[in-house]
Design an enzyme around this catalytic site. Structure first.
Site, PDB file in Angstrom:
ATOM      1  N   ARG A   1       2.242  21.549  50.419  1.00  0.00           N
ATOM      2  CA  ARG A   1       1.936  22.912  49.947  1.00  0.00           C
ATOM      3  C   ARG A   1       1.883  23.063  48.430  1.00  0.00           C
ATOM      4  NH1 ARG A   1       4.681  23.580  54.302  1.00  0.00           N
ATOM      5  NH2 ARG A   1       5.274  21.423  53.979  1.00  0.00           N
ATOM      6  N   THR A   2       2.679  22.324  47.683  1.00  0.00           N
ATOM      7  CA  THR A   2       2.604  22.488  46.227  1.00  0.00           C
ATOM      8  C   THR A   2       1.254  21.973  45.729  1.00  0.00           C
ATOM      9  OG1 THR A   2       4.977  22.106  46.194  1.00  0.00           O
ATOM     10  CG2 THR A   2       3.863  22.081  44.071  1.00  0.00           C
TER      11      THR A   2
ATOM     12  N   HIS B   1      12.458  22.135  40.648  1.00  0.00           N
ATOM     13  CA  HIS B   1      11.149  22.507  41.201  1.00  0.00           C
ATOM     14  C   HIS B   1      10.884  23.932  40.712  1.00  0.00           C
ATOM     15  CE1 HIS B   1       7.756  22.620  43.743  1.00  0.00           C
ATOM     16  NE2 HIS B   1       8.277  22.223  44.888  1.00  0.00           N
TER      17      HIS B   1
ATOM     18  N   LYS C   1      -2.078  -1.723  37.285  1.00  0.00           N
ATOM     19  CA  LYS C   1      -2.341  -2.845  36.366  1.00  0.00           C
ATOM     20  C   LYS C   1      -1.297  -2.901  35.262  1.00  0.00           C
ATOM     21  CE  LYS C   1      -6.970  -1.365  36.501  1.00  0.00           C
ATOM     22  NZ  LYS C   1      -8.119  -1.042  35.683  1.00  0.00           N
TER      23      LYS C   1
ATOM     24  N   ARG D   1       4.031  15.950  39.888  1.00  0.00           N
ATOM     25  CA  ARG D   1       5.188  15.798  40.782  1.00  0.00           C
ATOM     26  C   ARG D   1       5.511  14.315  40.880  1.00  0.00           C
ATOM     27  NH1 ARG D   1       6.411  17.855  46.843  1.00  0.00           N
ATOM     28  NH2 ARG D   1       6.711  19.738  45.626  1.00  0.00           N
TER      29      ARG D   1
HETATM   30  N1  ASP Z   1       9.065  20.796  49.532  1.00  0.00           N
HETATM   31  C1  ASP Z   1      10.282  21.012  48.816  1.00  0.00           C
HETATM   32  C2  ASP Z   1      10.428  19.996  47.705  1.00  0.00           C
HETATM   33  O1  ASP Z   1       9.496  19.246  47.466  1.00  0.00           O
HETATM   34  C3  ASP Z   1      11.464  21.036  49.742  1.00  0.00           C
HETATM   35  C4  ASP Z   1      11.651  19.787  50.565  1.00  0.00           C
HETATM   36  O2  ASP Z   1      10.837  18.856  50.498  1.00  0.00           O
HETATM   37  O3  ASP Z   1      12.617  19.792  51.321  1.00  0.00           O
HETATM   38  O4  ASP Z   1      11.442  19.977  47.080  1.00  0.00           O
HETATM   39  N1   CP Z   2       7.770  23.515  49.117  1.00  0.00           N
HETATM   40  C1   CP Z   2       7.210  22.342  48.735  1.00  0.00           C
HETATM   41  O1   CP Z   2       7.363  21.879  47.592  1.00  0.00           O
HETATM   42  O2   CP Z   2       6.415  21.782  49.685  1.00  0.00           O
HETATM   43  P1   CP Z   2       5.653  20.379  49.538  1.00  0.00           P
HETATM   44  O3   CP Z   2       6.715  19.335  49.333  1.00  0.00           O
HETATM   45  O4   CP Z   2       4.884  20.221  50.810  1.00  0.00           O
HETATM   46  O5   CP Z   2       4.769  20.469  48.324  1.00  0.00           O
END
Ligand code: ASP
Ligand code: CP
Length: 353
Positions: free
Chosen positions: A85-86, A168, A114, A135
């Site tokens: 989702r992010t 986050h 590389k 990320r």
């Molecule tokens: N999606 C969130 C994160 O990336 C929460 C999780 O993965 O539990 O931190």
């Molecule tokens: N809430 C969240 O960060 O979801 P993802 O890890 O799927 O991006």
């Protein structure tokens, strides 16, 4: 039952927007790295901007205006740690604002394989795009990338989209937005009892959200976790420093009825070093149908997702379950973040006239 016509809502909101001159923007934003950057007026402004963008996007004319807003900008989505989702919400937020996107989702497909350093990769991205959303598994990497930007001739903003077990921050912004809206009929977050349950030691979303609570009055945080996954000492020290009331328990049943909101998290087993998650009796840190009758009638149930077995799908249709809305809010909040970073609010309110 009355239903709201999106066009009426938009017309109404447009009248309101016309009156704005535009709204106050007292906080400029360049790099977005850590929740300690945000104060209450910034959070309030971002919530208002999120609602305005969300409302604009409801009408074809509003959506067309949004697509002109940042059509001259490009974003790099550098996600070397998994995400659904992010990644998707940033990607779609960019597209809503007319931005183009590039992505690397696995460093084995980039020249890092590389031996190119992260620093050289980041510097290379900055040759092609106007913002980097990143990320990764490491604490502090986004800060490192931002520090590098500050030494080069064409620095571009860095957005931390999740850094290891640490932070986050854009999740915390969308969580604040969801909490404020879900509790709006009761005066918002101020004065509320908010439970945070699960793997509080390694869950970066609760860590970031707990950080932001210093911006709200008389909040009481209730941490519910196995003792081996209790909230970190750094967060406790931060809460103490800002005189935020907090208590910890391992017994959900003793506190469930007091909570105005509960924020669940999954056990972050991917960070295990010796299978320590296996020893947890997850049933004690879960919400199932039978818990609903013991919760306040208008309590808010949130989860950053993805879920494990701590959040039963049986409660998905309960009106208190806000996590699907929370996930949708992420896209609108991230569109607001990009709008603010590029200083595009005056244009947004101009286009909306
Ligand atoms: N999606 C969130 C994160 O990336 C929460 C999780 O993965 O539990 O931190
Ligand atoms: N809430 C969240 O960060 O979801 P993802 O890890 O799927 O991006």
């Amino acid at each position: 039952m009355t239903t709201t016509n999106p066009n009426d809502e938009w017309e109404h909101r447009r009248q309101e927007l016309r009156l704005k001159t535009p709204p106050e923007q007292t906080h400029r934003l360049f790099h977005l790295l850590h929740p300690k950057q945000f104060n209450r007026s910034f959070l309030d402004q971002m919530c208002e901007l999120t609602t305005d963008i969300r409302t604009l996007a409801k009408s074809p004319a509003g959506l067309a205006s949004l697509q002109r807003l940042l059509h001259h900008r490009r974003a790099m989505l550098y996600f070397t740690q998994p995400s659904t989702r992010t990644f998707l919400s940033f990607n779609n937020a960019c597209h809503i604002l007319g931005m183009r996107t590039s992505e690397i989702r696995d460093s084995s497909t980039s020249s890092e394989v590389k031996g190119e350093t992260m620093e050289d990769s980041i510097r290379t991205f900055s040759s092609y795009v106007d913002v980097i959303v990143m990320r990764n598994w490491q604490k502090g990497l986004a800060e490192k990338a931002a520090a590098l930007m500050d030494t080069i001739s064409r620095p571009i903003p860095i957005i931390n989209a999740g850094s290891g077990k640490d932070q986050h921050p854009t999740q915390a912004l969308l969580d604040i937005y969801t909490l404020e809206r879900s509790l709006a009929h009761r005066g918002g977050i101020d004065g509320k009892v908010i439970g945070m349950m699960g793997d509080l030691a390694r869950g970066r979303t609760v860590r970031s959200l707990a950080y932001l609570m210093k911006n709200y009055r008389d909040v009481h945080l209730v941490f519910i976790s196995p003792s081996s996954f209790a909230i970190g000492d750094d967060i406790v020290a931060h809460l103490d420093e800002h005189h935020i009331r907090h208590t910890s328990t391992t017994k959900l049943n003793q506190v469930l009825g007091d909570l105005d909101a509960i924020y669940l998290t999954r056990i972050q087993a991917e960070h295990d070093v010796a299978d320590e998650s296996k020893d947890i009796d997850l049933d004690q840190f879960s919400i199932r149908k039978q818990h609903l009758t013991r919760m306040k009638e208008d309590a808010v149930i949130m989860h950053p997702l993805p879920r494990g077995s701590e959040l039963s799908p049986e409660i998905d249709n309960d009106p208190r379950a806000k996590y699907w809305r929370q996930e949708r809010n992420g896209m609108w909040m991230r569109a607001a973040v990009l709008t603010r970073i590029f200083g595009a609010e005056p244009t947004l309110y101009e286009l909306a006239k």
